[in-house]
Design a protein around this motif. Sequence first.
Motif, mmCIF file in Angstrom:
data_model
loop_
_atom_site.group_PDB
_atom_site.id
_atom_site.type_symbol
_atom_site.label_atom_id
_atom_site.label_comp_id
_atom_site.label_asym_id
_atom_site.label_seq_id
_atom_site.Cartn_x
_atom_site.Cartn_y
_atom_site.Cartn_z
ATOM 1 N N ASP A 1 0.836 -1.191 0.000
ATOM 2 C CA ASP A 1 0.000 0.000 0.000
ATOM 3 C C ASP A 1 0.874 1.245 0.000
ATOM 4 N N GLY A 2 0.677 2.082 -1.026
ATOM 5 C CA GLY A 2 1.329 3.380 -1.057
ATOM 6 C C GLY A 2 2.092 3.645 -2.327
ATOM 7 N N GLY A 3 1.691 4.673 -3.040
ATOM 8 C CA GLY A 3 2.393 5.066 -4.252
ATOM 9 C C GLY A 3 2.267 4.057 -5.379
ATOM 10 N N ILE A 4 1.219 3.254 -5.347
ATOM 11 C CA ILE A 4 1.053 2.198 -6.350
ATOM 12 C C ILE A 4 0.401 2.771 -7.600
ATOM 13 N N ASN A 5 1.088 2.560 -8.716
ATOM 14 C CA ASN A 5 0.561 2.921 -10.034
ATOM 15 C C ASN A 5 0.945 1.805 -10.996
ATOM 16 N N ASP A 6 0.814 2.024 -12.286
ATOM 17 C CA ASP A 6 1.122 0.961 -13.244
ATOM 18 C C ASP A 6 2.590 0.541 -13.194
ATOM 19 N N ILE B 1 -5.639 5.328 -9.198
ATOM 20 C CA ILE B 1 -6.923 4.862 -9.721
ATOM 21 C C ILE B 1 -7.881 6.027 -9.940
ATOM 22 N N PHE B 2 -7.994 6.907 -8.964
ATOM 23 C CA PHE B 2 -9.007 7.951 -9.022
ATOM 24 C C PHE B 2 -8.576 9.188 -9.789
#
Length: 181
Positions: free
Chosen positions: A139-144, A164-165
Amino acid sequence: MDGHFVPNLTLGPDFVKAMHRFTDARFDSHLMLERPDRYYRLFYDSGSSVILIHVESPVNTGRLIKEMQDQGIGYGIVVNPETDLKKAFPFLDNAEILLIMSVHPGFSGQEFIESARDKIAEARKYIDETGLKAKIEVDGGINDKTGKLAAQAGADILVSASYIFSGNVAERISTLKSITR
């Protein structure tokens, strides 16, 4: 979040209960609370399936886990970026989740802390070697991009909010789902 363990306040058990009117999805509650022992039951009774607690919390973690297990409540263990992962190991025997924080808990939008990759890999090795069932969540700073790095290091579950948002929600969820185990 209680404004004590972390400096922010956020959603509580009433939110979990309200969301169950709209979905049958499983809810896990990450308690960023100074006293999770006082509140875990409220989250469970509101519909959370698994209660995640920080090893850094000032409560007796072993006693709290036993209390939850005696009540049939699933649990997970959370470690902050600065915390030695080995502090979580004694509590993983029956844990459903090991949550590795890849940012400092409390605020969305932070950048992924690169050293989390080593912690994820260490956790994956330990869980695989000991035959534990715990899933590794990050959890934290998760992107593609960071999601792919976390998955390659051994993460099973990715938690993402800002990424996501800030775009096409369905597309971004699909992207993250495609890179996890």
